[in-house]
Enzyme design. Structure first.
Site, PDB file in Angstrom:
ATOM      1  N   ASP A  28      13.245  -7.789   2.349  1.00  0.00           N
ATOM      2  CA  ASP A  28      12.035  -7.139   2.860  1.00  0.00           C
ATOM      3  C   ASP A  28      12.446  -5.868   3.601  1.00  0.00           C
ATOM      4  OD1 ASP A  28       9.743  -6.496   4.665  1.00  0.00           O
ATOM      5  OD2 ASP A  28       8.918  -8.355   3.869  1.00  0.00           O
ATOM      6  N   GLN A  91      -2.014 -10.774   3.738  1.00  0.00           N
ATOM      7  CA  GLN A  91      -1.396 -10.301   2.488  1.00  0.00           C
ATOM      8  C   GLN A  91      -1.696  -8.829   2.285  1.00  0.00           C
ATOM      9  OE1 GLN A  91      -2.556 -12.317  -1.164  1.00  0.00           O
ATOM     10  NE2 GLN A  91      -0.870 -11.373  -2.308  1.00  0.00           N
ATOM     11  N   HIS A  97       4.104 -13.464  -3.332  1.00  0.00           N
ATOM     12  CA  HIS A  97       5.495 -13.459  -2.844  1.00  0.00           C
ATOM     13  C   HIS A  97       5.688 -14.504  -1.769  1.00  0.00           C
ATOM     14  CE1 HIS A  97       3.073 -10.482  -0.653  1.00  0.00           C
ATOM     15  NE2 HIS A  97       3.795 -10.766   0.421  1.00  0.00           N
TER      16      HIS A  97
HETATM   17  P1  AMP Z   1       2.554  -9.375   2.952  1.00  0.00           P
HETATM   18  O1  AMP Z   1       2.019  -8.853   4.243  1.00  0.00           O
HETATM   19  O2  AMP Z   1       2.716 -10.874   2.937  1.00  0.00           O
HETATM   20  O3  AMP Z   1       1.784  -8.854   1.758  1.00  0.00           O
HETATM   21  O4  AMP Z   1       4.035  -8.853   2.852  1.00  0.00           O
HETATM   22  C1  AMP Z   1       4.407  -7.723   2.149  1.00  0.00           C
HETATM   23  C2  AMP Z   1       5.820  -7.459   2.542  1.00  0.00           C
HETATM   24  O5  AMP Z   1       6.375  -6.538   1.648  1.00  0.00           O
HETATM   25  C3  AMP Z   1       5.962  -6.865   3.957  1.00  0.00           C
HETATM   26  O6  AMP Z   1       6.762  -7.740   4.744  1.00  0.00           O
HETATM   27  C4  AMP Z   1       6.652  -5.519   3.698  1.00  0.00           C
HETATM   28  O7  AMP Z   1       7.597  -5.177   4.681  1.00  0.00           O
HETATM   29  C5  AMP Z   1       7.290  -5.737   2.340  1.00  0.00           C
HETATM   30  N1  AMP Z   1       7.483  -4.523   1.555  1.00  0.00           N
HETATM   31  C6  AMP Z   1       6.567  -3.568   1.299  1.00  0.00           C
HETATM   32  N2  AMP Z   1       7.101  -2.597   0.542  1.00  0.00           N
HETATM   33  C7  AMP Z   1       8.390  -2.948   0.311  1.00  0.00           C
HETATM   34  C8  AMP Z   1       9.471  -2.366  -0.395  1.00  0.00           C
HETATM   35  N3  AMP Z   1       9.341  -1.203  -1.047  1.00  0.00           N
HETATM   36  N4  AMP Z   1      10.661  -3.012  -0.414  1.00  0.00           N
HETATM   37  C9  AMP Z   1      10.804  -4.178   0.231  1.00  0.00           C
HETATM   38  N5  AMP Z   1       9.827  -4.793   0.912  1.00  0.00           N
HETATM   39  C10 AMP Z   1       8.632  -4.197   0.962  1.00  0.00           C
END
Ligand code: AMP
Ligand code: ZN
Length: 131
Positions: A28, A91, A97
Site C-alpha cells: 500500500d 472503500q 482488495h
Molecule cells: P480503500 O480505502 O480500502 O479503498 O483502500 C485503498 C488503498 O489503496 C489505500 O490504502 C491507498 O493508500 C491504496 N492505494 C491507492 N493508490 C495506490 C497505489 N497507486 N499504489 C499502492 N496503493 C495505493
C-alpha cells in the site's frame, strides 16, 4: 480503467509482494504500518458481492500465504486483515482488495469504538436476519 487494474497491467508502478495468474499483492502506497499489503484479484470486481465464490476461495488462500510471508519475513507479531466493502465503509478504490496491516502492541492504532444494544435491539436484528 481503475488504478489497481493499471497496477496489474504495469501501467503504474507498485512494489509487488506476490503475483500469480489470478492474484496480485503489493505494498500500500500509504501504509498504516510498514509492510501494509493489498491483495487483489486480477479480474476487476468492485466488491465481495461481485466476485464468484470459487475465485474468492483462491483469493483468500493467497491472502493467507501473503500473511504468512509478512509474518515470517518481517517478523510480525500480529496483523489485521480487512476489507472496506462499500464507500460508507471507507472503500476508496472500487476494485476488491484485502488489506493486510502489520500491527504491534505499541503502534497506537485504535480499533473500533464499541457500543451496546438498547433493550430489544439485538432481538430485532436477529429477527430480520432470520426472516
Ligand atoms: P480503500 O480505502 O480500502 O479503498 O483502500 C485503498 C488503498 O489503496 C489505500 O490504502 C491507498 O493508500 C491504496 N492505494 C491507492 N493508490 C495506490 C497505489 N497507486 N499504489 C499502492 N496503493 C495505493
Ligand atoms: Zn480494477
Amino acid at each position: 480503467m481503475c488504478i489497481f487494474c493499471k497496477i496489474i497491467n504495469q501501467e503504474i508502478p507498485a512494489y509487488r509482494v506476490y503475483e500469480d495468474e489470478q492474484v496480485l499483492a503489493f505494498l500500500d502506497i500509504k501504509p498504516v504500518n510498514p509492510g501494509h499489503t493489498l491483495v487483489i484479484p486480477k479480474k476487476h470486481y468492485q466488491n465481495l458481492e461481485e466476485i464468484p465464490e470459487e475465485e474468492l476461495k483462491y483469493l483468500i488462500t493467497v491472502v493467507k500465504k501473503v500473511a504468512y510471508l509478512l509474518k515470517t519475513k518481517l517478523g510480525l507479531a500480529a496483523y489485521n486483515l480487512s476489507v472496506n466493502n462499500g464507500r460508507a465503509a471507507g472503500q476508496e478504490v472500487e476494485h476488491l482488495h484485502f488489506h493486510l496491516i502489520p500491527r504491534d502492541a505499541h503502534d497506537q492504532h485504535r480499533s473500533w469504538l464499541r457500543t451496546t444494544y438498547a433493550p430489544g435491539a439485538a432481538e430485532e436484528i436477529i429477527k430480520k436476519l432470520r426472516s
